[in-house]
Design a protein around this motif. Sequence first.
Motif, PDB file in Angstrom:
ATOM      1  N   LEU A 227       2.019 -44.020  27.211  1.00 56.63           N
ATOM      2  CA  LEU A 227       3.547 -44.037  27.690  1.00 56.63           C
ATOM      3  C   LEU A 227       3.463 -43.118  28.797  1.00 56.63           C
ATOM      4  CD1 LEU A 227       3.858 -44.877  24.561  1.00 56.63           C
ATOM      5  CD2 LEU A 227       5.991 -43.465  24.703  1.00 56.63           C
ATOM      6  N   SER A 228       4.267 -43.770  29.764  1.00 57.10           N
ATOM      7  CA  SER A 228       4.600 -42.918  31.224  1.00 57.10           C
ATOM      8  C   SER A 228       5.824 -43.535  31.747  1.00 57.10           C
ATOM      9  CB  SER A 228       3.256 -43.120  32.039  1.00 57.10           C
ATOM     10  OG  SER A 228       3.304 -44.504  32.557  1.00 57.10           O
ATOM     11  N   VAL A 229       6.438 -42.750  32.895  1.00 58.04           N
ATOM     12  CA  VAL A 229       7.470 -43.176  33.472  1.00 58.04           C
ATOM     13  C   VAL A 229       7.193 -44.073  34.771  1.00 58.04           C
ATOM     14  CG1 VAL A 229       8.835 -41.371  32.290  1.00 58.04           C
ATOM     15  CG2 VAL A 229       7.553 -41.045  34.682  1.00 58.04           C
ATOM     16  N   VAL A 230       5.905 -44.364  34.968  1.00 60.91           N
ATOM     17  CA  VAL A 230       5.637 -45.151  36.120  1.00 60.91           C
ATOM     18  C   VAL A 230       6.133 -46.639  35.758  1.00 60.91           C
ATOM     19  CG1 VAL A 230       3.589 -43.884  36.463  1.00 60.91           C
ATOM     20  CG2 VAL A 230       3.433 -46.208  35.047  1.00 60.91           C
ATOM     21  N   ALA A 231       6.318 -47.530  36.764  1.00 57.73           N
ATOM     22  CA  ALA A 231       7.296 -48.944  36.796  1.00 57.73           C
ATOM     23  C   ALA A 231       6.532 -49.762  35.787  1.00 57.73           C
ATOM     24  CB  ALA A 231       7.338 -49.292  38.385  1.00 57.73           C
ATOM     25  N   GLY A 232       5.118 -50.037  35.886  1.00 57.42           N
ATOM     26  CA  GLY A 232       4.466 -50.770  35.009  1.00 57.42           C
ATOM     27  C   GLY A 232       4.553 -50.531  33.725  1.00 57.42           C
ATOM     28  N   ASN A 233       4.956 -49.303  33.030  1.00 61.56           N
ATOM     29  CA  ASN A 233       5.202 -49.122  31.805  1.00 61.56           C
ATOM     30  C   ASN A 233       6.592 -49.504  31.211  1.00 61.56           C
ATOM     31  OD1 ASN A 233       5.579 -47.205  29.301  1.00 61.56           O
ATOM     32  ND2 ASN A 233       3.070 -47.050  29.617  1.00 61.56           N
ATOM     33  N   LEU A 234       6.935 -49.691  29.823  1.00 65.32           N
ATOM     34  CA  LEU A 234       8.023 -50.212  29.324  1.00 65.32           C
ATOM     35  C   LEU A 234       8.811 -48.963  29.395  1.00 65.32           C
ATOM     36  CD1 LEU A 234      10.032 -51.770  27.550  1.00 65.32           C
ATOM     37  CD2 LEU A 234       8.785 -50.670  25.382  1.00 65.32           C
ATOM     38  N   PHE A 235       8.537 -47.776  29.479  1.00 61.90           N
ATOM     39  CA  PHE A 235       9.534 -46.433  29.678  1.00 61.90           C
ATOM     40  C   PHE A 235       9.494 -46.089  31.036  1.00 61.90           C
ATOM     41  CE2 PHE A 235      11.028 -45.759  25.317  1.00 61.90           C
ATOM     42  CZ  PHE A 235      10.100 -46.446  24.222  1.00 61.90           C
ATOM     43  N   GLY A 236       9.172 -47.031  31.972  1.00 61.61           N
ATOM     44  CA  GLY A 236       9.122 -46.681  33.434  1.00 61.61           C
ATOM     45  C   GLY A 236      10.400 -47.470  33.793  1.00 61.61           C
ATOM     46  N   LYS A 237      11.026 -48.350  32.981  1.00 59.64           N
ATOM     47  CA  LYS A 237      11.998 -49.440  33.129  1.00 59.64           C
ATOM     48  C   LYS A 237      13.479 -48.419  32.928  1.00 59.64           C
ATOM     49  CE  LYS A 237       8.965 -52.686  33.475  1.00 59.64           C
ATOM     50  NZ  LYS A 237       8.534 -53.304  34.709  1.00 59.64           N
ATOM     51  N   GLY A 238      14.631 -48.830  33.238  1.00 57.95           N
ATOM     52  CA  GLY A 238      15.693 -48.501  32.980  1.00 57.95           C
ATOM     53  C   GLY A 238      16.159 -48.504  31.577  1.00 57.95           C
ATOM     54  N   GLU A 239      16.967 -47.672  31.051  1.00 50.66           N
ATOM     55  CA  GLU A 239      17.325 -47.480  29.766  1.00 50.66           C
ATOM     56  C   GLU A 239      17.735 -48.881  29.302  1.00 50.66           C
ATOM     57  OE1 GLU A 239      19.401 -43.929  28.349  1.00 50.66           O
ATOM     58  OE2 GLU A 239      20.268 -45.098  26.920  1.00 50.66           O
ATOM     59  N   ASP A 240      18.622 -49.678  29.805  1.00 47.78           N
ATOM     60  CA  ASP A 240      19.313 -50.827  29.384  1.00 47.78           C
ATOM     61  C   ASP A 240      18.076 -51.813  29.353  1.00 47.78           C
ATOM     62  OD1 ASP A 240      22.305 -50.655  31.371  1.00 47.78           O
ATOM     63  OD2 ASP A 240      21.665 -49.815  29.517  1.00 47.78           O
ATOM     64  N   PHE A 241      17.265 -51.936  29.986  1.00 46.21           N
ATOM     65  CA  PHE A 241      16.066 -52.702  29.666  1.00 46.21           C
ATOM     66  C   PHE A 241      15.080 -52.440  28.632  1.00 46.21           C
ATOM     67  CE2 PHE A 241      11.518 -53.938  30.440  1.00 46.21           C
ATOM     68  CZ  PHE A 241      11.789 -55.494  30.690  1.00 46.21           C
ATOM     69  N   ILE A 242      15.011 -51.086  28.341  1.00 48.70           N
ATOM     70  CA  ILE A 242      14.135 -50.654  27.218  1.00 48.70           C
ATOM     71  C   ILE A 242      14.825 -50.935  25.891  1.00 48.70           C
ATOM     72  CG2 ILE A 242      13.193 -48.586  25.940  1.00 48.70           C
ATOM     73  CD1 ILE A 242      13.170 -47.171  28.703  1.00 48.70           C
ATOM     74  N   ASN A 243      16.139 -50.702  26.100  1.00 46.97           N
ATOM     75  CA  ASN A 243      17.083 -51.129  24.827  1.00 46.97           C
ATOM     76  C   ASN A 243      16.813 -52.524  24.435  1.00 46.97           C
ATOM     77  OD1 ASN A 243      17.515 -48.597  24.707  1.00 46.97           O
ATOM     78  ND2 ASN A 243      19.467 -48.278  25.198  1.00 46.97           N
ATOM     79  N   SER A 244      17.153 -53.397  25.361  1.00 45.13           N
ATOM     80  CA  SER A 244      17.307 -54.742  25.460  1.00 45.13           C
ATOM     81  C   SER A 244      15.696 -55.343  24.834  1.00 45.13           C
ATOM     82  CB  SER A 244      17.543 -55.557  26.414  1.00 45.13           C
ATOM     83  OG  SER A 244      17.199 -56.813  26.467  1.00 45.13           O
ATOM     84  N   THR A 245      14.490 -54.638  25.466  1.00 46.62           N
ATOM     85  CA  THR A 245      13.352 -55.156  24.993  1.00 46.62           C
ATOM     86  C   THR A 245      12.956 -54.967  23.473  1.00 46.62           C
ATOM     87  OG1 THR A 245      12.458 -55.149  27.256  1.00 46.62           O
ATOM     88  CG2 THR A 245      10.976 -54.947  25.431  1.00 46.62           C
ATOM     89  N   ILE A 246      13.422 -53.499  23.093  1.00 45.76           N
ATOM     90  CA  ILE A 246      12.918 -53.143  21.786  1.00 45.76           C
ATOM     91  C   ILE A 246      14.046 -53.844  20.804  1.00 45.76           C
ATOM     92  CG2 ILE A 246      13.387 -51.300  20.238  1.00 45.76           C
ATOM     93  CD1 ILE A 246      12.579 -49.320  22.374  1.00 45.76           C
ATOM     94  N   GLY A 247      15.412 -54.292  21.156  1.00 45.17           N
ATOM     95  CA  GLY A 247      16.183 -54.905  20.358  1.00 45.17           C
ATOM     96  C   GLY A 247      15.711 -56.358  20.215  1.00 45.17           C
ATOM     97  N   ASP A 248      15.192 -57.007  21.105  1.00 41.77           N
ATOM     98  CA  ASP A 248      14.595 -58.333  20.792  1.00 41.77           C
ATOM     99  C   ASP A 248      13.556 -58.213  19.752  1.00 41.77           C
ATOM    100  OD1 ASP A 248      15.423 -59.397  24.296  1.00 41.77           O
ATOM    101  OD2 ASP A 248      16.520 -59.552  22.388  1.00 41.77           O
TER     102      ASP A 248
END
Length: 978
Positions: A952-973
Amino acid sequence: MAPMPYVAEGSQTIALLLDTSLTIREIANFLKADEPDREQRHFYIHLMSHCLMIRDHTNRIKTSVKQKNELIVHILLRFESVVTNHVLEELSTCQVSSYSRLRALNLHWNKIQNENDKIKLEFARKCLNFGQSPDQHDELVECLEKWENDVIAQYPEDRSQWSKDDFVPQKESWSEPSYAVWGAAQSLFKALIDSKKCTCSPEHEISARLCLGTYRKSDPNKDDLDDDFDFDMFLSMKQAWQEVHVHTTKERVVQFALDDEVKHLQRRKQQSPRIPQMRVTSLCEPMEKIQKMASLRLEFKVEKGRLFKLRSERAKFPIDRTKSTVSLEQFIKEGSRFITEKTKRILAVLLSYAVLHLHGTPWLQPTWGSSSIMFFQTASSAIPLRPFIHTRLAQEGTDAITLELDHIEQHEEVSCDPNDFDADGFDLDGIDPDDLMLHHFPSLVTLAVMLMELYLATPFEILAKKYGIELLDGVENRTGFIDVDLVFQECKSEIPENSQFYYAIEKCLDPQTWEDEQGKKLDDQTLRATLYEEVIRPLETELNQAFSYISIDELDKKAQTLDFGNWGQTMQNQQTKDHFSCSDQEDAQGSRNELPTPQHSRYFSRYQVLPEARAWSELSAGAPRTAQRSEQRIFGEFDYKASKFFDDETVSEDHSPEACSNYSLWKRNFQAVYKKYIEAHLEQSSQSPVKIAVLDTGIDQTHPDMDARSEQIKGKYNCINEKFESVVNDYNGHGTFTAGLLLDYAPDAELYIIKIAENKPSNPEIIAKAINYAVTLKVDIISMSFGFPTCDIDGYDKVEAAIMNAYSKHVLLFAAASNSGANLDRAYPARDQNVICIHSTDANGNRSKFSPTAISNEINLATIGEAVESAWPVHLCDEATNPTFVKYKSGTSYATPIAAGIGAFLLQYARIHMPEKANMLKRQSKMKAVFRRIAEKSQGSKSRDEYHYVALSVVAGNLFGKGEDFINSTIGDLLKYN
């Protein structure tokens, strides 16, 4: 302040660096103890660790680099940059030099050692400035890390890779050893034999273990006409080992002497105080008496072939009598985990000296070998690199054939004439004449065997089997010259020809080297001279070239400071202690092996639990603390069905500074994610914390890190002894290490400690019981860093039922894959379809060498498991060398709690940011799907080494480097469609 004269830099830069790194380390430790801020304390801990590594590197290269070496100058200037000018005001007499502030810092810090803490604290804060912000702290730590990497790159441990421009050749200046040790050892054995007879019924059988060493004089320039030698050894009756120190004196002969020699002898006689002594006629008497005074050692003297008892002295080598000794054979069976480049070179020299000093004496039995070379364990669980040769005190002849070892069956005694034995002690009627015809000195054949075993880290029998060479059964048949030579001819391609190991083995097995011009065996004097020149000196040279900081003349002392059971790591700070003993500094502070008194209040809490441990030993049938189990703790079970923790793998002899630094960076990346998505939202969240159960060896709650986070430890249960069900003290270390990782990666979770083992995991019924108990606690996650190679064992069906029960209650189970590499598949329970199996990688996602091969058509989840840092029990650490009580270790055992911590983070994230879907993430398939998505750095990216590497990291290539909306949408799917 008056102007001060300038002092030229001179040749003291290396000494200055050693002093400065020690001073800054001590000051950092002092500041850490007074610092309330957690992040600041961590900075001081890192600074202390780097200062220690800088000292180690400097000691390693100091004899072979120039004083004005660029790296030395660079680190001195960096250290000087954190020292303020206030330090010059503290010492008005300090002379100006190019490093005046560093010199003043060292001088004044040493000067105020006896002052109160307030004065020290004021000095440290006024004279040192490490920066005020975390960025400044990180910059300093990164600078130190870079310096360490540069040193390793320019000066590898293998000196053959050094640049010629940077190498300053050192003249081999060590002295030639004395050949008089042979006579002293012979006299010692005879004196012990003459003194062992007793009137007891039955007569005591006494065994001895003589310390092996070079027996070089500590001061080779000292005038010593007598060639007196002291021997360290242990004697035992019924395996109750007692430390003994023996002084030997050379026999005097009538002769005419020069006047100056007469005066010299008279002067020595006048200077030598008269020491009370008593003739020993029955050896069992002083041994039985001294056993009542465990803190003392017997002092003997051999004079004119007789044994005398002197006044006993304080024990210098505090062994743990509750633990079994460990043979070199056992270390070799464990392979490269223990036989490092440093330890094998040191042992090669010491074993070669054993032949030099003991050849032809009863100490070197016909069956001597790696099984008769023993190492004692200490009270701190260390195993000093101090070999002892085991033999039984028996008359030459009948009894000399046998070697009484704990794990070797006794041979039937036969009646023989002592004249039937040659100079090696071999029964001439029991040896193949072809062997004697081909080699005159079987002890050298045995030495060749052990040198092969050491270099290849493989038992001789395995080497023979590998090349299809059949050996006869029995210890005495493993060193037949013909078979040994055949094995060497087959395996020598694995040993570089330019290696002195290759040369020494070849010489040992060359019969002509040990014959005179007429083909007869060499006389003893010529033999010893030839042995030193053709075998020992080449091995000494190779040791000196590889590790120049190890002095050959001081090798005996140096070896004793190394922990053989911990990859040859130094056990104690060399600045304060030059050899392993209870003398010097410990005499001033009190023995570390004595029980603490009230004035030792800082240490009392961690020692007071020992009586409970002894009670468990008596009451618990599941895990008695016997010597046999202590030995299994070190070497594991050889039974293929036995369970084990997967904590014993390392990438190399030691975790490199680079690997440790990479782990720190990896951890910081995770912490940045946690801080952004959890810490920043916890106060506004009403969600319940994640509950984690850790099934392991317990926990050391007296550890500073554990104590500071004690509010997170919500429950404790001892599955192996219900009479102490709430007592989960950790005497192994594994449980504290894994619990520390869970607290690091799930800093807001609730932890439930379930003890399932003392040293190795208990039987399947205990493990099933622990899993079921965790389910009753309604935990979210269970972490299991152990496993069985097979499920085909009694009681494993209960483990499967417990796992199914946990799975049905939506409890996530994480288990270690194993450390068997490609030799075995995943272990159980990790292989169970209802368990999340975790493999190990390095900090870049590369598969660890010990991690099992990926299984096709499955999700092979992996995370970092190399050079992992965590807490280690206080009572298992030496505060002088490990003041932070942490260790770096590797294994899928440690990748597992990190993965469980990441799982806890995901659950906490869902409860805060996606509360309506949080419960879905407790289903195993959903959690695995999210883990796999985190491993995908981009759409369509492939797995690395067929592993799904979770980081896990906050860099752009990591899931948690994206915006919160993107993370929630991805995990939701993922929760919806998996």
